[in-house]
Design a protein around this motif. Structure first.
Motif, mmCIF file in Angstrom:
data_model
loop_
_atom_site.group_PDB
_atom_site.id
_atom_site.type_symbol
_atom_site.label_atom_id
_atom_site.label_comp_id
_atom_site.label_asym_id
_atom_site.label_seq_id
_atom_site.Cartn_x
_atom_site.Cartn_y
_atom_site.Cartn_z
ATOM 1 N N LEU A 183 -94.987 -41.665 -78.540
ATOM 2 C CA LEU A 183 -95.075 -40.630 -79.577
ATOM 3 C C LEU A 183 -95.017 -41.248 -80.970
ATOM 4 N N ALA A 184 -94.199 -42.297 -81.135
ATOM 5 C CA ALA A 184 -94.110 -42.975 -82.430
ATOM 6 C C ALA A 184 -95.445 -43.622 -82.803
ATOM 7 N N VAL A 185 -96.117 -44.236 -81.813
ATOM 8 C CA VAL A 185 -97.418 -44.853 -82.070
ATOM 9 C C VAL A 185 -98.446 -43.787 -82.440
ATOM 10 N N ILE A 186 -98.446 -42.669 -81.692
ATOM 11 C CA ILE A 186 -99.380 -41.571 -81.981
ATOM 12 C C ILE A 186 -99.173 -41.042 -83.390
ATOM 13 N N ASP A 187 -97.892 -40.833 -83.769
ATOM 14 C CA ASP A 187 -97.601 -40.313 -85.109
ATOM 15 C C ASP A 187 -97.955 -41.336 -86.187
ATOM 16 N N GLY A 188 -97.814 -42.635 -85.876
ATOM 17 C CA GLY A 188 -98.175 -43.663 -86.843
ATOM 18 C C GLY A 188 -99.675 -43.800 -87.031
ATOM 19 N N LEU A 189 -100.440 -43.520 -85.980
ATOM 20 C CA LEU A 189 -101.895 -43.613 -86.065
ATOM 21 C C LEU A 189 -102.505 -42.440 -86.831
ATOM 22 N N ALA A 190 -101.859 -41.279 -86.785
ATOM 23 C CA ALA A 190 -102.441 -40.067 -87.367
ATOM 24 C C ALA A 190 -102.843 -40.232 -88.832
ATOM 25 N N PRO A 191 -101.964 -40.733 -89.729
ATOM 26 C CA PRO A 191 -102.384 -40.876 -91.135
ATOM 27 C C PRO A 191 -103.480 -41.913 -91.324
ATOM 28 N N LEU A 192 -103.490 -42.947 -90.490
ATOM 29 C CA LEU A 192 -104.548 -43.956 -90.596
ATOM 30 C C LEU A 192 -105.908 -43.358 -90.245
ATOM 31 N N ILE A 193 -105.937 -42.592 -89.165
ATOM 32 C CA ILE A 193 -107.199 -41.966 -88.746
ATOM 33 C C ILE A 193 -107.636 -40.917 -89.770
ATOM 34 N N ASP A 194 -106.679 -40.175 -90.315
ATOM 35 C CA ASP A 194 -107.015 -39.188 -91.352
ATOM 36 C C ASP A 194 -107.626 -39.860 -92.578
ATOM 37 N N ARG A 195 -107.060 -41.018 -92.983
ATOM 38 C CA ARG A 195 -107.614 -41.733 -94.132
ATOM 39 C C ARG A 195 -109.040 -42.213 -93.861
ATOM 40 N N LEU A 196 -109.253 -42.760 -92.659
ATOM 41 C CA LEU A 196 -110.591 -43.204 -92.285
ATOM 42 C C LEU A 196 -111.568 -42.040 -92.246
ATOM 43 N N ASP A 197 -111.121 -40.909 -91.732
ATOM 44 C CA ASP A 197 -111.988 -39.729 -91.673
ATOM 45 C C ASP A 197 -112.422 -39.309 -93.071
ATOM 46 N N GLY A 198 -111.494 -39.409 -94.028
ATOM 47 C CA GLY A 198 -111.845 -39.070 -95.408
ATOM 48 C C GLY A 198 -112.900 -40.007 -95.969
ATOM 49 N N GLU A 199 -112.736 -41.316 -95.716
ATOM 50 C CA GLU A 199 -113.716 -42.294 -96.190
ATOM 51 C C GLU A 199 -115.084 -42.065 -95.551
ATOM 52 N N LEU A 200 -115.067 -41.831 -94.239
ATOM 53 C CA LEU A 200 -116.331 -41.642 -93.531
ATOM 54 C C LEU A 200 -117.001 -40.330 -93.921
ATOM 55 N N HIS A 201 -116.209 -39.309 -94.188
ATOM 56 C CA HIS A 201 -116.778 -38.035 -94.649
ATOM 57 C C HIS A 201 -117.512 -38.231 -95.971
ATOM 58 N N ALA A 202 -116.917 -38.994 -96.879
ATOM 59 C CA ALA A 202 -117.564 -39.252 -98.169
ATOM 60 C C ALA A 202 -118.867 -40.027 -97.983
#
Length: 336
Positions: A183-202
């Motif tokens: 669960l700690a790994v999943i929660d740690g990955l979430a902001p990283l994936i969100d940041r990447l999604d923002g970059e890729l969306h742009a």
């Protein structure tokens, strides 16, 4: 007199061979990887000198170095370079010399060197895929830890109620530790994936090719970007079938005399492109455009082959869309 350079690239050191126009080997030396060692060997060669190297692990730095210093870089297709693969005497010196000799004889099986902007987009989308897969592995481990002790839940494990249910499970210390760490790994990955999604969306928003590809069923922003990153310049494929063949989505053909046998898809080319098209096909096969085709093929050949067929059709349609954009002058990628 013109010279030709062959480089057998490895992680820490590489073998550099320089061959003259008459085939004489002028230099064959092993050097540490890096700009300075390479330039000490070949930096004095004239601009435009052809240099061949294999698509080995970590070759991008070498391509950038050669391009920056005006060399004519040639990336070798490793699966097609039979002169190296089948050589009886096989070592770094021989491999580097063979590359240079093939280049001199214009017999080198080449692969496309993607420009830096395309390589960076590839790195970004592949990074996101790897992070998502890592999160999926952690979720699977949590499911397994719960199942090992007879627990299951039909609803999601990852919502608020699901997290509460996980916290209340009566698990042995080791299993509880596994669940907590995952669960700690999943929660740690979430902001990283969100940041990447923002970059890729742009990036997708700024690229008209991504917008056009999204017209196809099953293809969203991320899928479109993976396709653009893996395909690169659409003009290097003269036809849709050439693109499908490069992507490994066409059946292998073995022929002898009058006998021709069609086998499974070749699975050569980009595994990332095949994967993302297969994911898109899972949705596209239910769309009005492809549902009838999918059902007919699934009845005759099975669901797996039918899904691959839809993935191939998606790629063929993508080629036509990108080719039309290129012909209209609107298919150039945005500047990074």
């Amino acid at each position: 007199m013109s010279v030709y350079v062959g480089i057998d690239v490895h992680r820490k050191r590489s073998q550099v061979a320089v061959v003259a126009e008459d085939g004489t080997v002028q230099l064959n030396k092993n050097v540490v990887n890096g700009s300075e060692p390479f330039l000490r060997l070949i930096g004095d060669l004239p601009a435009g000198t052809p240099v061949a190297f294999e698509a080995a692990f970590g070759w991008s730095w070498l391509a950038e170095l050669l391009e920056d210093y005006g060399f004519d870089a040639h990336l070798v297709h490793p699966l097609r370079c039979k002169a190296i693969a089948s050589a009886r005497l096989k070592n770094d010196k021989v491999d580097a010399a063979i590359l240079a000799q093939l280049l001199r004889a214009d017999l080198l099986p080449e692969a496309w060197i993607a420009p830096p902007a395309v390589r960076q987009l590839r790195a970004l989308v592949r990074h996101r895929i790897s992070l998502v897969r890592l999160g999926t592995q952690q979720r699977n481990r949590i499911h397994a830890a719960a199942a090992d002790h007879g627990y299951d839940r039909s609803a999601s494990y990852w919502t608020g109620p699901g997290r509460g249910w996980l916290a209340e499970l009566d698990l042995p210390p080791a299993s509880r530790e596994i669940v907590t760490d995952c669960l700690a790994v999943i929660d740690g990955l979430a902001p990283l994936i969100d940041r990447l999604d923002g970059e890729l969306h742009a990036r997708a928003k700024a690229d008209p090719r991504a917008k056009v590809l999204r017209e196809l069923p099953g293809i969203g922003e991320f899928t479109a970007l993976v396709m653009l990153a893996e395909i690169g310049d659409i003009t290097r494929f003269p036809s849709a079938r050439k693109l499908a063949s490069w992507a490994g989505l066409t059946p292998t053909v073995r022929g002898s005399d009058l006998t021709v046998r069609h086998g499974h898809i070749s699975k050569q080319g980009s595994a990332w492109l095949r994967w993302v098209l297969n994911q898109a096909a899972q949705t596209a096969k239910r769309s009005p455009e492809f549902a009838a085709t999918y059902a007919a093929i699934a009845k005759r050949r099975g669901k797996k082959i039918a899904t691959i067929a839809i993935a191939r059709k998606l790629l063929i349609r993508a080629w036509h869309l990108l080719d039309q954009m290129q012909a209209a002058g609107a298919g150039a990628p945005p500047r990074p």
